[in-house]
Design an enzyme around this catalytic site. Structure first.
Site, short mmCIF file in Angstrom:
data_model
loop_
_atom_site.label_atom_id
_atom_site.label_comp_id
_atom_site.label_asym_id
_atom_site.label_seq_id
_atom_site.Cartn_x
_atom_site.Cartn_y
_atom_site.Cartn_z
N TYR A 14 0.81 -1.23 0.00
CA TYR A 14 0.00 0.00 0.00
C TYR A 14 0.84 1.28 0.00
O TYR A 14 0.29 2.37 -0.13
CB TYR A 14 -0.91 0.04 1.23
CG TYR A 14 -1.89 -1.10 1.32
CD1 TYR A 14 -2.98 -1.17 0.46
CD2 TYR A 14 -1.73 -2.10 2.27
CE1 TYR A 14 -3.90 -2.22 0.55
CE2 TYR A 14 -2.64 -3.16 2.36
CZ TYR A 14 -3.71 -3.22 1.50
OH TYR A 14 -4.61 -4.25 1.57
N HIS A 19 -4.14 6.73 -1.28
CA HIS A 19 -4.76 6.72 0.05
C HIS A 19 -3.71 6.88 1.16
O HIS A 19 -4.05 7.19 2.30
CB HIS A 19 -5.49 5.39 0.22
CG HIS A 19 -6.83 5.50 0.91
ND1 HIS A 19 -7.55 6.67 1.03
CD2 HIS A 19 -7.59 4.54 1.51
CE1 HIS A 19 -8.69 6.43 1.68
NE2 HIS A 19 -8.73 5.15 1.98
N PHE A 64 -5.16 -0.19 9.76
CA PHE A 64 -5.79 0.01 8.46
C PHE A 64 -6.70 1.24 8.56
O PHE A 64 -7.19 1.60 9.63
CB PHE A 64 -6.53 -1.22 7.93
CG PHE A 64 -5.57 -2.28 7.46
CD1 PHE A 64 -5.07 -2.25 6.16
CD2 PHE A 64 -5.12 -3.27 8.31
CE1 PHE A 64 -4.16 -3.19 5.72
CE2 PHE A 64 -4.20 -4.22 7.89
CZ PHE A 64 -3.72 -4.18 6.59
N ASN A 66 -9.70 2.32 7.90
CA ASN A 66 -11.06 2.43 8.43
C ASN A 66 -11.15 2.36 9.94
O ASN A 66 -12.19 2.64 10.52
CB ASN A 66 -11.95 1.35 7.82
CG ASN A 66 -12.14 1.54 6.32
OD1 ASN A 66 -11.61 2.48 5.72
ND2 ASN A 66 -12.87 0.64 5.70
#
Length: 193
Positions: A14, A19, A64, A66
Site C-alpha cells: 500500500y 490513500h 488500516f 477504516n
C-alpha cells in the site's frame, strides 16, 4: 504537546497508494526534524521530537485506514491530550492533485479514516486535506484511492510533501494562513494549480 497523525494503510503493498499520502506526509515531517526512532505503541508507529520547540508525536496508525481512530484515540487518552493539539493529514478526493486545504472540524465527506477518528475522538481537530483528484465516477473511487501515484504525480508530490513538512512550524505556531500560503505559493511557482 502536539499529535500529528497521517492516515494510510500499513504494508509495503500500500505504501505508494494515493490513500497513503498521509503516511507519506508524516514520513516527510520525520525527515525534516529531529525525531526518535519509530516504535510500536497504541496500535501505531509513533515517534517523538520537537517542532518549533513543542513536543510533538508523529503517529501512523497500523489498524488500516477504516479503524484509524482506535490508534489515535488510544494515544490521546494515554497522554491526556485534547483535540486542540491534534492534526490529521489525509487524502482528499474533492481537491485537485497537489492542492491543500486546512480546516478545523466539519464532516467526514465519506472518508472512512476520518469517520473513525470522529467516532473515537470527536470532530473538533485540525485536518490537513491533500488533494489526490477524483477519478470522475463513484464506481472508480475505490480503485483510484488504492491505486499508486503515477509518473505524472511525481511532478508535484515530492514538492508538496517537502514544503508541507518544512512549513509545519507555522501550523504549530498557529499561523494557518501562512502555512497554506507557503505551500500554495511553492506549488504555484512549479505551475501546479
Amino acid at each position: 504537546m502536539w499529535f500529528i497523525a497521517g492516515l494510510g494503510n500499513p504494508g509495503s503493498q500500500y505504501q505508494n497508494n494515493r490513500h497513503n499520502i498521509g503516511f507519506m506526509a508524516v514520513d516527510a515531517i520525520y525527515q525534516s526534524f529531529s525525531f526518535s526512532p519509530w516504535s510500536k505503541k497504541f496500535q501505531a508507529e509513533i515517534a517523538n521530537g520537537l517542532i518549533n520547540g513543542e513536543k510533538t508525536f508523529l503517529i501512523k496508525p497500523q489498524t488500516f485506514m477504516n479503524l484509524s481512530g482506535q490508534a489515535i484515540g488510544e494515544a490521546l487518552r494515554f497522554y491526556k491530550s485534547d483535540l486542540n493539539h491534534l492534526i490529521i493529514i489525509h487524502d482528499e478526493l474533492d481537491l485537485t492533485p497537489g492542492k491543500i486545504r486546512v480546516k478545523i472540524g466539519g464532516g467526514n465527506n465519506g472518508h472512512h479514516g476520518i469517520k473513525s477518528i470522529d467516532t473515537h475522538c470527536g470532530t473538533n481537530y485540525c485536518r490537513i486535506r491533500l488533494g489526490i483528484g477524483h477519478p470522475g465516477s463513484k464506481d472508480l473511487v475505490h480503485q483510484h484511492v488504492l491505486g499508486n501515484f503515477t509518473k505524472s504525480d511525481k511532478e508535484w508530490l515530492p514538492l508538496l510533501l517537502e514544503t508541507l513538512a518544512k512549513s509545519m512550524t507555522l501550523l504549530i505556531k498557529g499561523d494557518k494562513s501562512l502555512f497554506i500560503n507557503k505551500i500554495s505559493q511553492a506549488m504555484k511557482n512549479k505551475n501546479i494549480r
